[in-house]
Design a protein around this motif. Structure first.
Motif, short mmCIF file in Angstrom:
data_model
loop_
_atom_site.label_atom_id
_atom_site.label_comp_id
_atom_site.label_asym_id
_atom_site.label_seq_id
_atom_site.Cartn_x
_atom_site.Cartn_y
_atom_site.Cartn_z
N ILE A 30 44.02 130.58 48.58
CA ILE A 30 42.72 131.21 48.55
C ILE A 30 42.45 131.45 46.88
CG2 ILE A 30 41.00 133.14 49.15
CD1 ILE A 30 41.83 131.51 51.55
N HIS A 31 41.71 130.79 46.35
CA HIS A 31 41.45 131.06 45.01
C HIS A 31 40.43 131.89 44.64
CE1 HIS A 31 43.91 127.39 44.46
NE2 HIS A 31 43.20 126.50 45.21
N GLY A 32 39.48 132.07 45.51
CA GLY A 32 38.44 133.06 45.12
C GLY A 32 38.71 134.19 46.11
N ARG A 33 37.30 135.01 46.38
CA ARG A 33 37.54 136.24 46.84
C ARG A 33 37.47 136.11 48.48
NH1 ARG A 33 33.18 139.58 44.51
NH2 ARG A 33 34.14 141.03 45.76
N ALA A 34 37.43 135.18 48.97
CA ALA A 34 37.33 135.23 50.53
C ALA A 34 38.54 135.51 51.23
CB ALA A 34 37.01 133.45 50.96
N GLU A 35 38.72 136.25 51.94
CA GLU A 35 39.67 136.77 52.80
C GLU A 35 40.57 135.78 53.51
OE1 GLU A 35 39.98 139.91 56.00
OE2 GLU A 35 38.95 141.09 54.17
N SER A 36 40.08 134.68 54.14
CA SER A 36 40.78 133.74 54.60
C SER A 36 39.58 132.70 54.98
CB SER A 36 41.08 134.15 55.97
OG SER A 36 40.06 134.64 56.81
#
Lengths: 276, 276
Positions: free
Chosen positions: B240-246
């Motif tokens: 996960i490169h961004g801020r999404a949890e999953s």
């Protein structure tokens, strides 16, 4: 808690909130609904986004931290009966928390800035669940922005907000932009614009994805129209190795966005500075 | 056309077909429903799968080729009124074609054979739409088989059949297998078994995927239980490169399956043998 529990689903306040399930009212009020603890928590993390919060007695207890954060931010927190929550929420099993939020999108120029390396463009995406899933995937893949063109679904549609799983609050999103204008801006910002379409002569494995890239994703049923394919620098398809006719839009987008993320990070090392 | 148009939604024949929307009746009759021209066409391409076909007058005209193929195969084609089709079909806008099909799954040993290079295992996948999408994606990625464990949704659930977009008829599918038995068989067949889970220490970009690989995908909400993680050779997460949890389950599966497909085809050369 501001005032007593809302129990009447026909009260003007409940009706006013319920209206935000319709696009025309969202656009008029420049507000939308975020449901459930995850979305509400992410919305609260952004200053000035949440206008007011509705919570059932049970949710107030279970998510005391969220209610406390809202109260600390000076927001009105209304207790709602289960029946009122069921009226306001769009899910079958609402989780007892719902926030009225101000629009969070930014202008195209604010979303696509020089230095952007990965952008997803939703052109003609009509299914809000698919759109929200692409937004979540773009966030996960480390995208710098997501562009909803004027022919795509409303990012504030309840299903899209839910499918985005909070990502609507994570990265710059712009909406309502004509696709030609979006493509021009992306090119001006130095991104190569790739249209993802089954008609592409090249597959994902044939193209060099190490540079700054924008992906255009089309309609679930019929892909991208000719005029959009022409705007793009390249038309690229996800290779189909088996007998499936195509991929679902959101899974195709995931494969493309992650292929870009991997190539960009594969340490195609920055070119060594040239000595004078 | 066999007999006259079916117009009575309470007729025993209509009720008998309608029952196949329930798993208990599917299991008893070892039959299920495939809706719409795409699924019916793919089902007809397999000998002995379609038992009978129902078509509205409009669909008979629009899909004359499909009706002709069914007739040529000696199958009963029943004309159904729009009301009867609406009763039988599970979609809001049924496309006027519906086939009763015999079960198509095969035993585990028949699905996972020596020489298999890519297999998807659905363990604890409960959402039929997600399961069907993974099946479609596995097909597209060139998988050799898909295994539904006994804790996963029924592959013959109407939503799963629809989301698979015909792929249920394309590649060997097995169902109802205990996960430990599936993993043993996969290992015996020479595949490395990778569990896709956010708890993985290694990411997809860290592991060599060029060899024969099976992927285990878990539950939408809580991933894979500890006992399944222990069965696998490795636990691998999508970075996960961004801020999404999953990621959504189906998109995570797409990223994993396509990463394998690419590595296997890239002919990543085997590491050079070390000199003694």
């Amino acid at each position: 808690m501001a005032g007593s529990e809302l129990t009447n689903i026909k009260s003007p306040r409940v009706k006013a909130v319920r209206r935000l399930t319709k696009r025309a009212f969202r656009d008029r009020d420049r507000s939308f609904l975020a449901e459930g603890p995850q979305a509400v928590r992410e919305a609260l993390a952004l200053e000035g986004v949440v206008v007011e919060l509705f919570a059932t007695a049970e949710a107030e207890q279970r998510h005391a931290d969220i209610v406390a954060a809202a109260t600390a931010a000076g927001l009105a927190v209304h207790r709602a009966s289960g029946e009122v929550m069921a009226e306001l929420a769009q899910t079958v099993t609402p989780q007892g928390l719902l926030a009225v939020c101000r629009f969070v999108h930014v202008p195209l120029d604010g979303a696509v800035t020089a230095g952007a390396r990965l952008v997803a463009v939703l052109a003609h995406v009509r299914d809000p669940g698919n759109a929200g899933t692409v937004l979540r995937t773009a966030d996960a893949a480390g995208a710098d922005a997501v562009v909803f063109t004027d022919a795509s679904v409303d990012p504030y549609n309840g299903k899209c907000v839910r499918a985005s799983a909070g990502s609507l609050f994570h990265l710059p999103v712009t909406t309502g932009v004509p696709v030609a204008q979006a493509v021009q801006r992306l090119k001006d910002a130095g991104l190569r614009v790739l249209a993802a379409d089954g008609a592409g002569k090249q597959t994902l494995d044939d193209v060099d994805l190490s540079g700054p890239t924008a992906w255009i994703f089309g309609n679930e049923a019929w892909g991208l129209p000719e005029e959009i394919l022409r705007l793009a620098d390249e038309v690229v398809r996800v290779p189909i190795h088996g007998r499936a006719e195509s991929l679902n839009l959101a899974t195709a987008a995931a494969v493309c966005l992650y292929a870009s993320a991997r190539s960009q990070r594969a340490g195609s090392p920055a070119p060594a500075p040239r000595l004078p």
